[in-house]
Write a protein that holds these residues in place. Structure first.
Motif, PDB file in Angstrom:
ATOM      1  N   ILE A  93       2.966   6.488   1.261  1.00  0.00           N
ATOM      2  CA  ILE A  93       1.850   5.574   1.017  1.00  0.00           C
ATOM      3  C   ILE A  93       2.193   4.123   1.306  1.00  0.00           C
ATOM      4  N   GLY A  94       3.482   3.744   1.283  1.00  0.00           N
ATOM      5  CA  GLY A  94       3.857   2.343   1.429  1.00  0.00           C
ATOM      6  C   GLY A  94       3.584   1.798   2.816  1.00  0.00           C
ATOM      7  N   ASP A  95       3.424   0.477   2.902  1.00  0.00           N
ATOM      8  CA  ASP A  95       3.187  -0.154   4.190  1.00  0.00           C
ATOM      9  C   ASP A  95       4.212  -1.246   4.446  1.00  0.00           C
ATOM     10  N   SER A  96       4.161  -1.812   5.633  1.00  0.00           N
ATOM     11  CA  SER A  96       5.207  -2.733   6.073  1.00  0.00           C
ATOM     12  C   SER A  96       5.129  -4.106   5.427  1.00  0.00           C
ATOM     13  N   SER A  97       4.142  -4.333   4.567  1.00  0.00           N
ATOM     14  CA  SER A  97       4.090  -5.599   3.831  1.00  0.00           C
ATOM     15  C   SER A  97       4.857  -5.529   2.519  1.00  0.00           C
ATOM     16  N   MET A  98       5.364  -4.363   2.164  1.00  0.00           N
ATOM     17  CA  MET A  98       5.972  -4.242   0.838  1.00  0.00           C
ATOM     18  C   MET A  98       7.336  -4.923   0.782  1.00  0.00           C
ATOM     19  N   ASN A  99       7.648  -5.417  -0.409  1.00  0.00           N
ATOM     20  CA  ASN A  99       8.979  -5.915  -0.732  1.00  0.00           C
ATOM     21  C   ASN A  99       9.839  -4.685  -0.991  1.00  0.00           C
ATOM     22  N   THR A 100      10.718  -4.351  -0.055  1.00  0.00           N
ATOM     23  CA  THR A 100      11.444  -3.078  -0.151  1.00  0.00           C
ATOM     24  C   THR A 100      12.415  -3.041  -1.330  1.00  0.00           C
ATOM     25  N   TYR A 101      12.915  -4.193  -1.763  1.00  0.00           N
ATOM     26  CA  TYR A 101      13.770  -4.215  -2.958  1.00  0.00           C
ATOM     27  C   TYR A 101      12.958  -3.772  -4.177  1.00  0.00           C
ATOM     28  N   LEU A 102      11.795  -4.368  -4.334  1.00  0.00           N
ATOM     29  CA  LEU A 102      10.932  -4.034  -5.462  1.00  0.00           C
ATOM     30  C   LEU A 102      10.430  -2.599  -5.370  1.00  0.00           C
ATOM     31  N   ALA A 103       9.964  -2.200  -4.187  1.00  0.00           N
ATOM     32  CA  ALA A 103       9.417  -0.860  -4.018  1.00  0.00           C
ATOM     33  C   ALA A 103      10.469   0.206  -4.308  1.00  0.00           C
ATOM     34  N   THR A 104      11.689   0.006  -3.803  1.00  0.00           N
ATOM     35  CA  THR A 104      12.735   1.006  -4.022  1.00  0.00           C
ATOM     36  C   THR A 104      13.160   1.047  -5.476  1.00  0.00           C
ATOM     37  N   ALA A 105      13.230  -0.119  -6.122  1.00  0.00           N
ATOM     38  CA  ALA A 105      13.554  -0.149  -7.558  1.00  0.00           C
ATOM     39  C   ALA A 105      12.526   0.643  -8.349  1.00  0.00           C
ATOM     40  N   ALA A 106      11.247   0.476  -7.992  1.00  0.00           N
ATOM     41  CA  ALA A 106      10.179   1.188  -8.701  1.00  0.00           C
ATOM     42  C   ALA A 106      10.258   2.691  -8.443  1.00  0.00           C
TER      43      ALA A 106
END
Length: 477
Positions: free
Chosen positions: A369-382
């Motif tokens: 579901i994720g897109d290229s605008s995401m903060n990957t540090y935050l997204a991966t932590a979540a």
């Protein structure tokens, strides 16, 4: 991060071969035969580096830097580079507060092949004597440490999609390559060959610092590309993504192109996704998600199913963190059987099922579901936090669904009892607020601040009157 593999001069018996492909920054700086600081200084001197970009990201994942003369490396490692935190979006600091100090980690030292004389370095964001709680890279480090307590590591492979565009003096945006105009341009060879002057130096920059790029392709939209490099530990992969984004933007800019990670360019354009492939490994590197005796024949272990259950349990709130912009939800549409959106909106999983939120390539999990605008540090932590919640509570997901959701009516989907992701940023933020789990896992201060900033973003969007509204309603009533 494996950055400088074949470029480091031989300094010890362990690393005597300067072209050894196994040689990485991490092994050099941690080698008992090396003084880490001296090794780094020798490396920078050997490559005529004059400046180091001390780098971190704000709450959106936007890269922030300060240029530090190379002779200041020692103080960058011991004391850090100071930033006025009140000037950084998402850092809830005031002008009278202590500075945000980026204390450098030598294992992240990386050359910038497209910018001779420069290197970059990342590290731990500190305020006073503590790691700053609103630094998203710190959040990911904290979640990785939770895994380390169990002798686990999360391996991630992220698949960034991007547009190559051009913008005229009036701000109009179009595809960079005028000949890239096929109705179905997916895998079109001309998209690669006619833009090789951008793609080849990008590939070269990434490989020179140790990224194992294994494919580049033209995606479903005109001017859209995807570049894939080998998976790594979660923190390293997020660092790699930041380096990739910076490289892609700067190299494109040199050729008069605009590299954009905008989730959705137009109503008829396929969006830029950033799929996250996940697998937990133990201290020996064995994949803990893999079990060939899986009764569903997807190669998943009981641990993997618990991880899936955690992701699904928190899917709605998680969406706000993986799809963080107003524009993200223009990408999250249902699609049709003949023209799928490739961005599933259904909270389900299945064997190689690209129409579900979670796809299972045998023995691992892909979050789509994720897109290229995401903060990957935050997204991966979540993602780690939600997956661990499923493991720690021993949650059980529903059975997998291996059918094409795009071919079903709403009534059929309701019969399957499959829920849907939020349809816009406002809904997603409300779901994030309703799920107290993320405030507990990632910090109440961080989540409250994220919600506030995103509500302001939604309000700014909601105040706009679009061309569609004028055309639809001007003389309708």
């Amino acid at each position: 991060m494996s950055q400088i593999s074949s470029l480091f001069p031989p300094l010890c018996t362990t690393h005597s071969n300067p072209v050894n492909p196994e040689l990485s920054a991490s092994c050099i700086w941690n080698c008992p035969e090396h003084n880490a600081l001296e090794a780094a200084q020798a490396f920078l001197s050997a490559h005529n580096v004059s400046f180091i970009l001390a780098q971190f990201v704000d709450i959106h994942g936007s890269i922030k830097s300060k240029s530090v003369p190379v002779h200041c490396l020692a103080s960058l490692v011991s004391d850090g580079a100071g930033f006025a935190g009140a000037a950084v979006q998402g850092f809830t600091m005031s002008p009278q507060d202590p500075e945000y100090m980026l204390v450098a980690d030598l294992t992240t030292l990386t050359l910038l092949p497209w910018l001779p004389g420069y290197a970059l370095i990342r590290g731990t964001g500190m305020v006073g004597d503590s790691a700053y709680a609103l630094d998203s890279r710190n959040l990911l480090i904290e979640q990785c440490e939770r895994l380390q307590q169990k002798n686990w590591r999360l391996m991630t492979g992220l698949e960034p999609e991007f547009y190559l565009l051009k913008q005229d003096s009036e701000g109009n945006v179009s595809t960079y390559d005028d000949t890239d105009n096929q109705e179905k341009p997916t895998y079109n060879y001309q998209g690669i060959t006619r833009n090789a002057h951008i793609i080849e130096p990008l590939y070269s920059a990434l490989t020179k610092v140790g990224l194992d790029v294994y494919q580049i392709d033209h995606e479903d939209a005109n001017g859209q590309y995807e570049l894939n490099f080998k998976y790594d530990e979660a923190l390293k992969t997020s660092d790699h993504i930041q380096f990739f984004k910076m490289s892609a933007k700067e190299i494109a800019n040199k050729h008069g192109a605009l590299c954009s990670f905008l989730p959705k360019l137009s109503a008829t354009t396929t969006g830029n996704g950033m799929h996250v492939h996940c697998s937990l490994v133990d201290s020996e590197g064995s994949n803990l998600f893999n079990d060939d005796n899986d009764p569903h024949q997807m190669g998943l272990s009981a641990l993997a199913y618990q991880f899936i259950a955690g992701i699904m349990a928190h899917a709605k709130g998680l969406t706000a963190l993986l799809c963080p912009s107003v524009n993200s939800y223009k990408r999250l549409i249902s699609g049709t059987p003949d023209r799928p959106s490739w961005a599933p909106v259904y909270i389900a999983y299945g064997d190689n099922n690209r129409s579900a939120m979670l796809r299972i390539p045998y023995g691992r999990i892909e979050i789509r579901i994720g897109d290229s605008s995401m903060n990957t540090y935050l997204a991966t932590a979540a993602i780690i936090a939600a997956g661990l919640d499923g493991i720690e509570r021993k949650l059980t997901p529903p059975d997998p669904i291996n059918i094409n959701f795009f071919s079903l009516t709403n009534e059929q989907i309701n019969t399957l009892q499959v829920d849907r992701l939020p349809e816009n940023l406002s809904e997603a933020i409300n779901e994030l607020e309703k799920d107290p789990f993320f405030a507990e896992a990632l910090g109440e201060e961080f989540i409250d601040n994220f919600i506030r900033i995103k509500r302001e973003e939604w309000q700014r969007y909601h105040l706009q009157v679009s061309d569609w509204e004028i055309k639809e309603y001007l003389s309708f009533y």
